[in-house]
Write a protein that holds these residues in place. Structure first.
Motif: not given
Length: 408
Positions: A283-295, A375-387
């Protein structure tokens, strides 16, 4: 967690039938939940709504979903799965239809709040039913099948169907149509869903664990906090993407529907394939890889312009695949494997509830404010920080996959 009917051998027939019904039902949850942001560009002017209202509509459903996921999951551990699950499916289906009758923001907020109360139990109690019906070595895979349908129906098929239906009918009719199939699934559950066998030791029922016992395994509080980050990514992406594509990149509604569907197709594969891989690799390895690749893929998406729909689609596809992957592993097998005996729905509900309240509730509201002010284009910086924060928290998870630990 073997079913009572399977004491002489695992009841594989029931396992596959219940996973099928749960999966279709959770798909309808996704359709009813995520169709609102897709339809929002079509009715925001008619109802005089803003980006902030969009964030609030997405957020209120998630907050009530989160509260209900834990409270009703706990109740289902006490009184049984059927008494909680079947009424919940009926109510959320009716609320979807009622969304098409809304006359303004207040009525929509009330309807979405009730929908959240009804959809939360499908998540937590559904995880419990899936875990209880699944062989320990198939928990990740079966939970992946169950959870991936919310992406397939809600974020992949839904945007395409909704935007195409808008060519021949209005947004109110679309809301009403998507509420009907849930009533059919409620009837199927009535005939199929079984209660779990009583857990016994030496012929006597085991003492029921208390609320405090939920936190004895460190994975449960860790899963709560890191799932907030995964859901922050998922729900900000889902809530803001249609308007980002139409208002900032100036795509047509139909092109927006095509690109937005990448969230669903990628999320569906991520929620199915990655939990299944976690059965083998942990569970741990796949979760960690998922976060990095999502960001990484989310960042690449923000750098792509409107020139190529295919480029937008595939970058969003992989961003969603890995983001939803982390969500599915944490909300399903990680939560279930950290649960005390007899409290799987409570544990899943607590993790899902925490993730929903912040990631699905607070995060879209914050994103709505960012979109309205900067501006709506700035919301994804928040998303990346969360990941990135989710990755850091997940570093402290303890491995629980049966194939890795030898414990079933």
């Amino acid at each position: 967690m073997q079913h009572e009917t399977g004491r002489k051998g695992w009841d594989t027939s029931y396992e596959w039938k219940i996973i099928l019904v749960l999966s279709l039902t959770f798909g309808l949850v996704g359709l009813d939940r995520f169709i609102l942001p897709v339809l929002f560009p079509a009715f925001m002017k008619e109802l005089d709504l803003s980006y902030q209202d969009l964030g609030n509509l997405v957020g209120i459903l998630a907050i009530f979903w989160g509260i209900s996921a834990f409270a009703m999951g706990l109740l289902s551990d006490r009184i049984g799965r059927r008494k909680v699950l079947i009424p919940a499916v009926i109510i959320f289906s009716l609320m979807s239809a009622f969304s098409g009758m809304a006359g303004g923001l207040v009525s929509l907020l009330l309807i979405r709040a009730v929908m959240g109360l009804a959809e939360g139990p499908v998540a937590s109690t559904g995880v419990a039913v899936a875990v209880e019906a699944s062989h320990p070595k198939r928990r990740g895979m079966n939970n992946g099948i169950f959870q991936c349908m919310i992406s397939l129906f809600g974020n992949a098929i839904g945007p395409i169907i909704a935007t195409q239906l808008l060519l021949v009918t209005d947004w109110r009719t679309v809301f009403m149509l998507v509420g009907i199939p849930g009533l059919v699934m409620a009837a199927a559950m009535f005939f199929l869903v079984r209660e779990p066998a009583h857990h016994v030791a030496d012929g006597a029922p085991l003492a029921r664990a208390g609320f405090v016992d939920l936190f004895r395994h460190r994975n449960l509080p860790l899963a709560m906090f890191t799932l907030m980050c995964a859901m922050g990514g998922v729900f900000v992406m889902g809530a803001m993407m249609p308007n980002y594509l139409t208002d900032y990149l100036h795509l047509s509604l139909q092109d927006m529907g095509f690109v937005t569907s990448a969230i669903g197709f990628g999320g569906c594969i991520g929620q199915f394939a990655m939990p299944a891989l976690s059965d083998f690799f942990g569970r741990k390895l796949v979760t960690l890889a998922s976060y990095i690749l999502a960001a990484i893929f989310t960042y690449l998406f923000t750098q792509a312009g409107a020139g190529s729909l295919a480029t937008l689609f595939w970058l969003l596809f992989f961003a969603a695949l890995f983001n939803f992957s982390a969500l599915a592993i944490l909300a399903g097998p990680v939560a279930a494997e950290a649960a005390p005996v007899g409290m799987v729905a409570s544990a899943a509900g607590l993790v899902i509830g925490a993730g929903e309240i912040f990631g699905g509730g607070v995060a879209p509201v914050i994103a709505g404010r960012i979109a309205a002010s900067s501006g709506i284009q700035h919301v994804f910086g928040f998303t990346i920080a969360s990941l990135v924060l989710g990755f850091v928290i997940a570093l402290f998870l303890r491995e629980t996959a049966p194939r890795k630990t030898g414990i079933s």
